[in-house]
Write a protein that holds these residues in place. Structure first.
Motif, PDB file in Angstrom:
ATOM      1  N   UNK A  30       0.842  -1.206   0.000  1.00  0.00           N
ATOM      2  CA  UNK A  30       0.000   0.000   0.000  1.00  0.00           C
ATOM      3  C   UNK A  30       0.873   1.251   0.000  1.00  0.00           C
ATOM      4  N   UNK A  31       1.906   1.256   0.809  1.00  0.00           N
ATOM      5  CA  UNK A  31       2.821   2.392   0.843  1.00  0.00           C
ATOM      6  C   UNK A  31       3.496   2.574  -0.513  1.00  0.00           C
ATOM      7  N   UNK A  32       3.877   1.478  -1.150  1.00  0.00           N
ATOM      8  CA  UNK A  32       4.496   1.579  -2.478  1.00  0.00           C
ATOM      9  C   UNK A  32       3.529   2.191  -3.484  1.00  0.00           C
ATOM     10  N   UNK A  33       2.272   1.752  -3.449  1.00  0.00           N
ATOM     11  CA  UNK A  33       1.277   2.306  -4.387  1.00  0.00           C
ATOM     12  C   UNK A  33       1.059   3.791  -4.132  1.00  0.00           C
ATOM     13  N   UNK A  34       1.018   4.171  -2.867  1.00  0.00           N
ATOM     14  CA  UNK A  34       0.877   5.591  -2.533  1.00  0.00           C
ATOM     15  C   UNK A  34       2.056   6.374  -3.108  1.00  0.00           C
ATOM     16  N   UNK A  35       3.252   5.845  -2.948  1.00  0.00           N
ATOM     17  CA  UNK A  35       4.451   6.533  -3.434  1.00  0.00           C
ATOM     18  C   UNK A  35       4.464   6.671  -4.955  1.00  0.00           C
ATOM     19  N   UNK A  36       3.955   5.672  -5.643  1.00  0.00           N
ATOM     20  CA  UNK A  36       3.940   5.726  -7.111  1.00  0.00           C
ATOM     21  C   UNK A  36       3.136   6.923  -7.607  1.00  0.00           C
ATOM     22  N   UNK A  37       2.136   7.327  -6.861  1.00  0.00           N
ATOM     23  CA  UNK A  37       1.346   8.495  -7.248  1.00  0.00           C
ATOM     24  C   UNK A  37       1.822   9.775  -6.550  1.00  0.00           C
ATOM     25  N   UNK A  38       2.137   9.671  -5.261  1.00  0.00           N
ATOM     26  CA  UNK A  38       2.461  10.872  -4.485  1.00  0.00           C
ATOM     27  C   UNK A  38       3.830  11.453  -4.834  1.00  0.00           C
ATOM     28  N   UNK A  39       4.822  10.615  -5.086  1.00  0.00           N
ATOM     29  CA  UNK A  39       6.161  11.137  -5.380  1.00  0.00           C
ATOM     30  C   UNK A  39       6.162  11.981  -6.663  1.00  0.00           C
ATOM     31  N   UNK A  40       5.611  11.484  -7.780  1.00  0.00           N
ATOM     32  CA  UNK A  40       5.555  12.358  -8.964  1.00  0.00           C
ATOM     33  C   UNK A  40       4.697  13.607  -8.733  1.00  0.00           C
ATOM     34  N   UNK A  41       3.637  13.477  -7.942  1.00  0.00           N
ATOM     35  CA  UNK A  41       2.804  14.654  -7.647  1.00  0.00           C
ATOM     36  C   UNK A  41       3.602  15.706  -6.888  1.00  0.00           C
ATOM     37  N   UNK A  42       4.398  15.264  -5.921  1.00  0.00           N
ATOM     38  CA  UNK A  42       5.236  16.201  -5.173  1.00  0.00           C
ATOM     39  C   UNK A  42       6.273  16.820  -6.104  1.00  0.00           C
TER      40      UNK A  42
END
Length: 165
Positions: A30-42
């Motif tokens: 779940x954390x990995x999936x969040x990062x896949x979207x949140x990191x590029x957004x940041x």
């Protein structure tokens, strides 16, 4: 060079050590999936926020303050891995085009508030992911991880596509 010797050399690259360490803090799916979207957004929101800084001279165009760090970061990625450097260059160009379009279409104030909103929401998502993970974000131990995160997400995409980095 044999395949075994080549893979041993590749595994010793600094980028692979960074990724191994970063991956250790991002084991939960779940954390990995969040990062896949949140990191590029940041990443996009930081570019957009820098884009909003007025240029000091009419000779410079809007976005000059975003272009300089993008160029420096791209050099970091390229030195770490040519394939990742080129992939990040593509991502930076796409983010710059999106940012320019938003600024031209809706104005710099709309860009600013959109970037602030995306930045805040994406960081909240990141911290939720790390709460689920039970580990603190990597950048709290070394700020270099703020650069490693976007490359780590891109490397995940490369692996999914069967590309090497």
């Amino acid at each position: 060079m044999s395949t075994l010797a080549h893979s041993a050399t590749a595994a010793e690259r600094p980028i692979d050590r960074w990724f191994a360490s970063y991956s250790g803090d991002h084991v939960n799916a779940t954390n990995q999936r969040i990062h896949v979207f949140a990191v590029p957004a940041i990443l996009w929101s930081v570019i957009a926020l820098l884009w909003c800084i007025p240029s000091p001279d009419p000779m410079f165009r809007a976005g000059v303050w975003a272009a300089l760090p993008m160029f420096a970061a791209m050099l970091f990625y390229y030195r770490s891995s040519r394939a990742l450097g080129l992939g990040m260059l593509v991502q930076f160009v796409l983010f710059a085009l999106l940012t320019h379009w938003i600024a031209q279409t809706f104005g710099i104030r709309a860009l600013l508030w959109t970037a602030v909103a995306v930045f805040v929401v994406a960081w909240i998502a990141q911290f939720v992911g790390h709460k689920i993970e039970g580990k603190k974000p990597s950048f709290l131990t070394d700020l270099t991880y703020l650069l490693i995160g976007p490359a780590w997400v891109l490397a995940k995409l490369y692996r999914k596509l069967g590309w090497s980095y």
